[in-house]
Design a protein around this motif. Sequence first.
Motif: not given
Length: 331
Positions: A302-329
């Motif tokens: 549950m902890q890992f899943i919550e942390e993953l979802k927060i990371t996705m929220f803070l990158t504007g990614s509503k699903n994994l496909e969008e996460l794969r396109k999230a901006e990184i540096k």
Amino acid sequence: MSIVEKRKAEHIDIVLKKSINYRKTNGFERIEFVHNALPEINFDEINLKTEFLNKKFDAPLLISAMTGGTEEAEKINKDLAKACEKFNIPFELGSQRAMIENEKLSKTYDVKKFTPGVFLVGNIGAMQLDGVGKILEGLKKVRADAVAIHINPLQEILQKEGDTNWKGVLERIKEFRKACKIPIIVKEVGAGISGKVARKLEEAGVDVIDVAGAGGTSWAGIEILRNNEKNKLFWNWGIPTFDALEEAVSSVKIPVVASGGIRNGIEIAKAIRMGAAMVGIAAPFLRAQNKGGEREVEKLLMQFIEELKITMFLTGSKNLEELRKAEIKRL
């Protein structure tokens, strides 16, 4: 107790009681997500569902191989498998070599009698692929849905009883692929798979590559401690998980699993962003199970899943496909 059983028991003891991490990192600190101050998504609607090996799962996580072949392992595997079934993610057994050599140990791997719905990945070493018939029988006995073939030359060379003749291993994998009807994952055990080796494995017909890179549990370190060796020269040998993942994803078309020292939801998200189809984690779940059984394993999931979802929220990614396109540096 056989040599294999004794070794398995010693492995569990060392992982739980000793510091056996690599001195190097997994490499994911070299990238950072760009914070999205306008995510424009509802956190409660973030979707982690994914498909892997033609099966739908509720999160891109799997509990990687750890143990089997001892009485203690029976309880460990049962607790881990029950948590995986509840969260609808795959569970990977430790090496089934012990049960193939001693049928009485089969019960320590037979988790499907408790969790018939879990997606179960069997496990066998590449050096044991000569006995194809017995291996297939062992996979059938535990009702495996897929099988992981582990390649571990570093660990073997540092084991006093290790296998050191690695001639013809790739050919054995090819032959096993012809005989085996379920999907095959080939994985390292913590030293990483290079792009060149990944291509050879894809050409051999395997379905998935698990890079299992350096940065987490050092199996070289475990064998050094187990054998009371003072020379720790090879403790840190291996390709960091980040590098192995990046190389493999750019070298093959088949799915790649990232494992090796991934310890939180941000790192899980980074692995997905860099192309991982799934993320495997092992040692933290072993320690959680040792602390409080199935309940602690579930809490960690549950902890890992919550942390993953927060990371996705803070990158504007509503699903994994969008996460794969999230901006990184890159740092």
